[in-house]
Design a protein around this motif. Sequence first.
Motif, PDB file in Angstrom:
ATOM      1  N   ALA A  52      32.871  67.556 -30.071  1.00 38.22           N
ATOM      2  CA  ALA A  52      32.198  68.156 -28.913  1.00 38.22           C
ATOM      3  C   ALA A  52      32.952  67.813 -27.633  1.00 38.22           C
ATOM      4  O   ALA A  52      33.189  68.669 -26.776  1.00 38.22           O
ATOM      5  CB  ALA A  52      30.752  67.681 -28.836  1.00 38.22           C
ATOM      6  N   ARG A  53      33.342  66.553 -27.495  1.00 37.57           N
ATOM      7  CA  ARG A  53      34.081  66.135 -26.298  1.00 37.57           C
ATOM      8  C   ARG A  53      35.436  66.831 -26.228  1.00 37.57           C
ATOM      9  O   ARG A  53      35.836  67.332 -25.171  1.00 37.57           O
ATOM     10  CB  ARG A  53      34.253  64.623 -26.297  1.00 37.57           C
ATOM     11  N   LEU A  54      36.151  66.873 -27.335  1.00 31.21           N
ATOM     12  CA  LEU A  54      37.464  67.516 -27.366  1.00 31.21           C
ATOM     13  C   LEU A  54      37.357  68.999 -27.044  1.00 31.21           C
ATOM     14  O   LEU A  54      38.129  69.528 -26.231  1.00 31.21           O
ATOM     15  CB  LEU A  54      38.111  67.313 -28.731  1.00 31.21           C
ATOM     16  N   LEU A  55      36.411  69.682 -27.661  1.00 33.95           N
ATOM     17  CA  LEU A  55      36.240  71.117 -27.403  1.00 33.95           C
ATOM     18  C   LEU A  55      35.872  71.383 -25.946  1.00 33.95           C
ATOM     19  O   LEU A  55      36.303  72.377 -25.361  1.00 33.95           O
ATOM     20  CB  LEU A  55      35.178  71.700 -28.332  1.00 33.95           C
ATOM     21  N   THR A  56      35.094  70.500 -25.358  1.00 34.43           N
ATOM     22  CA  THR A  56      34.739  70.651 -23.944  1.00 34.43           C
ATOM     23  C   THR A  56      35.989  70.567 -23.077  1.00 34.43           C
ATOM     24  O   THR A  56      36.202  71.406 -22.190  1.00 34.43           O
ATOM     25  CB  THR A  56      33.719  69.570 -23.526  1.00 34.43           C
ATOM     26  N   SER A  57      36.814  69.576 -23.318  1.00 33.16           N
ATOM     27  CA  SER A  57      38.041  69.430 -22.528  1.00 33.16           C
ATOM     28  C   SER A  57      38.946  70.647 -22.663  1.00 33.16           C
ATOM     29  O   SER A  57      39.470  71.152 -21.665  1.00 33.16           O
ATOM     30  CB  SER A  57      38.807  68.169 -22.967  1.00 33.16           C
ATOM     31  N   VAL A  58      39.110  71.139 -23.877  1.00 31.17           N
ATOM     32  CA  VAL A  58      39.971  72.295 -24.112  1.00 31.17           C
ATOM     33  C   VAL A  58      39.385  73.545 -23.467  1.00 31.17           C
ATOM     34  O   VAL A  58      40.098  74.316 -22.810  1.00 31.17           O
ATOM     35  CB  VAL A  58      40.190  72.499 -25.633  1.00 31.17           C
ATOM     36  N   GLN A  59      38.083  73.759 -23.621  1.00 26.47           N
ATOM     37  CA  GLN A  59      37.457  74.956 -23.064  1.00 26.47           C
ATOM     38  C   GLN A  59      37.516  74.953 -21.538  1.00 26.47           C
ATOM     39  O   GLN A  59      37.845  75.959 -20.917  1.00 26.47           O
ATOM     40  CB  GLN A  59      36.008  75.077 -23.530  1.00 26.47           C
ATOM     41  N   LEU A  60      37.195  73.831 -20.928  1.00 25.86           N
ATOM     42  CA  LEU A  60      37.229  73.766 -19.465  1.00 25.86           C
ATOM     43  C   LEU A  60      38.651  73.927 -18.939  1.00 25.86           C
ATOM     44  O   LEU A  60      38.863  74.565 -17.902  1.00 25.86           O
ATOM     45  CB  LEU A  60      36.596  72.474 -18.969  1.00 25.86           C
ATOM     46  N   ALA A  61      39.629  73.388 -19.644  1.00 26.20           N
ATOM     47  CA  ALA A  61      41.026  73.580 -19.243  1.00 26.20           C
ATOM     48  C   ALA A  61      41.399  75.060 -19.302  1.00 26.20           C
ATOM     49  O   ALA A  61      42.087  75.569 -18.406  1.00 26.20           O
ATOM     50  CB  ALA A  61      41.955  72.752 -20.127  1.00 26.20           C
ATOM     51  N   SER A  62      40.910  75.759 -20.333  1.00 28.64           N
ATOM     52  CA  SER A  62      41.219  77.196 -20.437  1.00 28.64           C
ATOM     53  C   SER A  62      40.563  77.999 -19.312  1.00 28.64           C
ATOM     54  O   SER A  62      41.048  79.059 -18.941  1.00 28.64           O
ATOM     55  CB  SER A  62      40.796  77.748 -21.800  1.00 28.64           C
ATOM     56  N   ALA A 103      32.701  66.169 -17.103  1.00 27.91           N
ATOM     57  CA  ALA A 103      31.993  66.994 -18.079  1.00 27.91           C
ATOM     58  C   ALA A 103      32.215  66.484 -19.494  1.00 27.91           C
ATOM     59  O   ALA A 103      31.272  66.415 -20.290  1.00 27.91           O
ATOM     60  CB  ALA A 103      32.439  68.451 -17.969  1.00 27.91           C
ATOM     61  N   ALA A 104      33.431  66.111 -19.812  1.00 28.08           N
ATOM     62  CA  ALA A 104      33.726  65.606 -21.157  1.00 28.08           C
ATOM     63  C   ALA A 104      32.982  64.300 -21.420  1.00 28.08           C
ATOM     64  O   ALA A 104      32.492  64.083 -22.528  1.00 28.08           O
ATOM     65  CB  ALA A 104      35.237  65.409 -21.330  1.00 28.08           C
ATOM     66  N   ARG A 164      28.701  76.201 -10.459  1.00 24.83           N
ATOM     67  CA  ARG A 164      28.013  75.167 -11.228  1.00 24.83           C
ATOM     68  C   ARG A 164      28.375  75.272 -12.707  1.00 24.83           C
ATOM     69  O   ARG A 164      28.464  76.362 -13.265  1.00 24.83           O
ATOM     70  CB  ARG A 164      26.502  75.343 -11.052  1.00 24.83           C
ATOM     71  N   LEU A 165      28.579  74.116 -13.331  1.00 23.59           N
ATOM     72  CA  LEU A 165      28.780  74.039 -14.779  1.00 23.59           C
ATOM     73  C   LEU A 165      27.513  73.459 -15.381  1.00 23.59           C
ATOM     74  O   LEU A 165      27.051  72.400 -14.965  1.00 23.59           O
ATOM     75  CB  LEU A 165      29.965  73.129 -15.122  1.00 23.59           C
ATOM     76  N   ARG A 166      26.951  74.172 -16.342  1.00 20.11           N
ATOM     77  CA  ARG A 166      25.761  73.680 -17.048  1.00 20.11           C
ATOM     78  C   ARG A 166      26.164  73.295 -18.462  1.00 20.11           C
ATOM     79  O   ARG A 166      26.804  74.069 -19.177  1.00 20.11           O
ATOM     80  CB  ARG A 166      24.667  74.731 -17.080  1.00 20.11           C
ATOM     81  N   ILE A 167      25.777  72.097 -18.847  1.00 20.12           N
ATOM     82  CA  ILE A 167      26.040  71.545 -20.174  1.00 20.12           C
ATOM     83  C   ILE A 167      24.696  71.383 -20.857  1.00 20.12           C
ATOM     84  O   ILE A 167      23.765  70.828 -20.262  1.00 20.12           O
ATOM     85  CB  ILE A 167      26.732  70.173 -20.058  1.00 20.12           C
ATOM     86  N   GLU A 168      24.589  71.863 -22.088  1.00 11.53           N
ATOM     87  CA  GLU A 168      23.362  71.674 -22.863  1.00 11.53           C
ATOM     88  C   GLU A 168      23.721  71.186 -24.260  1.00 11.53           C
ATOM     89  O   GLU A 168      24.622  71.725 -24.891  1.00 11.53           O
ATOM     90  CB  GLU A 168      22.578  72.984 -22.991  1.00 11.53           C
ATOM     91  N   ALA A 212      24.675  59.034 -13.609  1.00 13.83           N
ATOM     92  CA  ALA A 212      25.670  58.705 -12.594  1.00 13.83           C
ATOM     93  C   ALA A 212      26.662  59.847 -12.364  1.00 13.83           C
ATOM     94  O   ALA A 212      27.104  60.058 -11.233  1.00 13.83           O
ATOM     95  CB  ALA A 212      26.415  57.435 -12.998  1.00 13.83           C
ATOM     96  N   LEU A 213      27.007  60.579 -13.414  1.00 17.56           N
ATOM     97  CA  LEU A 213      28.039  61.612 -13.302  1.00 17.56           C
ATOM     98  C   LEU A 213      27.497  62.994 -12.950  1.00 17.56           C
ATOM     99  O   LEU A 213      28.175  63.777 -12.281  1.00 17.56           O
ATOM    100  CB  LEU A 213      28.833  61.708 -14.613  1.00 17.56           C
ATOM    101  N   ALA A 214      26.303  63.324 -13.415  1.00 15.33           N
ATOM    102  CA  ALA A 214      25.762  64.675 -13.229  1.00 15.33           C
ATOM    103  C   ALA A 214      25.108  64.811 -11.856  1.00 15.33           C
ATOM    104  O   ALA A 214      24.565  63.852 -11.310  1.00 15.33           O
ATOM    105  CB  ALA A 214      24.738  64.982 -14.320  1.00 15.33           C
ATOM    106  N   ASP A 215      25.158  66.017 -11.316  1.00 20.15           N
ATOM    107  CA  ASP A 215      24.435  66.303 -10.079  1.00 20.15           C
ATOM    108  C   ASP A 215      22.950  66.482 -10.359  1.00 20.15           C
ATOM    109  O   ASP A 215      22.121  66.169  -9.509  1.00 20.15           O
ATOM    110  CB  ASP A 215      25.018  67.547  -9.401  1.00 20.15           C
TER     111      ASP A 215
END
Length: 146
Positions: free
Chosen positions: A31-41, A49-50, A83-87, A121-124
């Motif tokens: 999940a973390r790896l896919l998040t990094s790759v998707q956001l980079a794309s 986010a990761a 805004r980026l929403r993570i669920e 701490a990290l999320a708005d």
Amino acid sequence: MNLEITRTEPSAPARQFTVLLSPTRRGARLARLLTSVQLASWGLPSESAAQIVAELATNATVHGRVPGRDFRLDLAVQDDGKRLRIEVTDTRGDHLPPGPGTPAAPAADSESGRGLLIVEALADRWGVASGPVPRKTVWAELDLVP
């Protein structure tokens, strides 16, 4: 014979990503790896986010695991890219985590129990949504505009 040519303009691509993952440590890492790759794309920063995804996915595998049922990761850019929403959704709706502002710090020598403190701490913004039964979703939002 009169032929009318219709020209359509492609709309802006929807920036949404959804994947089902196994409720295992490997699924949480993926999940973390896919998040990094998707956001980079998408050309978006991914470090916070990761980390949020890593914490929420780990919670889904540890506290929300039901044998034979996957957890779902959703990423979406909303509000015209502001805004980026993570669920992260799991199938243990009967086991809700504490909400925003309420996670208690673990004992200093504890090896776990800091995940939602990191998310806070990290999320708005972040929160927990119940349902539909038997699911729950823990979500977090990051503002993308300074």
